[in-house]
Design an enzyme around this catalytic site. Structure first.
Site, mmCIF file in Angstrom:
data_model
loop_
_atom_site.group_PDB
_atom_site.id
_atom_site.type_symbol
_atom_site.label_atom_id
_atom_site.label_comp_id
_atom_site.label_asym_id
_atom_site.label_seq_id
_atom_site.Cartn_x
_atom_site.Cartn_y
_atom_site.Cartn_z
ATOM 1 N N HIS A 157 57.240 30.588 16.161
ATOM 2 C CA HIS A 157 57.141 29.210 15.663
ATOM 3 C C HIS A 157 57.265 28.200 16.794
ATOM 4 C CE1 HIS A 157 57.174 29.455 11.207
ATOM 5 N NE2 HIS A 157 57.809 30.607 11.391
ATOM 6 N N ASP A 164 55.034 28.813 7.936
ATOM 7 C CA ASP A 164 55.600 29.466 6.758
ATOM 8 C C ASP A 164 55.203 28.623 5.555
ATOM 9 O OD1 ASP A 164 56.877 31.349 8.370
ATOM 10 O OD2 ASP A 164 58.740 30.204 8.460
ATOM 11 N N GLU A 224 56.883 39.491 6.057
ATOM 12 C CA GLU A 224 57.197 38.224 5.385
ATOM 13 C C GLU A 224 55.910 37.669 4.781
ATOM 14 O OE1 GLU A 224 60.769 36.910 8.494
ATOM 15 O OE2 GLU A 224 58.841 35.861 8.555
ATOM 16 N N HIS A 227 54.559 34.119 6.186
ATOM 17 C CA HIS A 227 54.515 33.864 7.633
ATOM 18 C C HIS A 227 53.123 34.183 8.192
ATOM 19 C CE1 HIS A 227 56.676 34.175 11.701
ATOM 20 N NE2 HIS A 227 55.473 34.675 11.964
#
Length: 245
Positions: A157, A164, A224, A227
């Protein structure tokens, strides 16, 4: 916020945590060295506010308030905004436009993340006393198990091309989140994109989001469902540490 409880047996959870740690270690070993940009603010860093490209995109920037796994606002998040490097911001705006044309939309949870916010996550994970969100977000894991597999010392990130997010259904009224099977930042196997224990509807929603993002170059992190990282990354060897304001 909606919460889910992971019901997978403890051995399966331990195996998944180990797999995550091994994957994270392998990725770290293969990744090029990353340096912190000397930029002092978002303008110097070349970061773009996503709402300058798609003003109506929905945002629920969790780390700018207490509704996140730490239970408090995370250092570095002085405002609930989504910044990305221009190629990632443009691609994300195109995803939103495509989804809106079909009656769906995005809701953003996190975009660019300052490097010192990542350090705050690590410090939180090393504090055994702060467990205010355990029941919601890591009910089947001991807090030390979060380090490595779930919370790393560096984050993609911070390179400003990772997001996200979740999917909204806007077809029959105001846009509303679809059921993805877990909340954002749920630590456990049920959050894996292809988790076997989720329902057919939840699997369909995850696939819808993954396909919409993939059409514009975003790859999903399979552990995830929320993500995604633009590929190729615009600045794979540069991280940023300017505050979100």
């Amino acid at each position: 916020m909606t919460t889910r409880t992971c019901t997978s047996p403890a051995p399966a959870i331990a195996r998944s945590a180990l797999l995550l740690a091994l994957l994270a270690g392998s990725a770290h070993a293969a990744a090029p060295a990353v340096t912190i940009s000397p930029a002092r603010d978002v303008a110097e860093a070349g970061l773009v506010d996503i709402r300058t490209l798609t003003p109506a995109i929905e945002q629920d920037i969790r780390y700018a308030g207490p509704d996140n796994f730490t239970g408090q606002r995370v250092p570095g998040y002085d405002a609930p905004k989504c910044y990305l490097l221009a190629p990632a911001a443009t691609a994300l705006a195109q995803v939103e436009a495509d989804l809106r044309a079909d009656g769906f939309a995005l809701r953003l949870f996190d975009c660019y993340r300052p490097a010192h916010a990542v350090k705050a996550f690590v410090a939180w994970a090393q504090d055994p006393h702060e467990q205010s969100r355990k029941a919601q977000q890591y009910p089947d894991l001991d807090k030390p198990a979060l380090l490595g597999g779930y919370i790393a010392e560096t984050s993609g990130h911070s390179r400003a091309a990772t997001v996200d997010l979740t999917l909204l259904d806007c077809r029959t009224g105001p846009c509303a989140p679809v059921d993805m099977g877990t909340d954002f930042d749920f630590f456990g196997p049920r959050a894996h994109t292809d988790a076997p224990e989720i329902s057919a509807a939840q699997r369909s929603h995850r696939q819808h989001l993954r396909q919409a993002m993939a059409r514009h170059g975003f790859a999903n992190y399979p552990m995830e469902w929320w993500h995604f990282t633009l590929q190729p990354e615009p600045a794979p060897t540069t991280a940023y540490d300017v505050p979100v304001r």
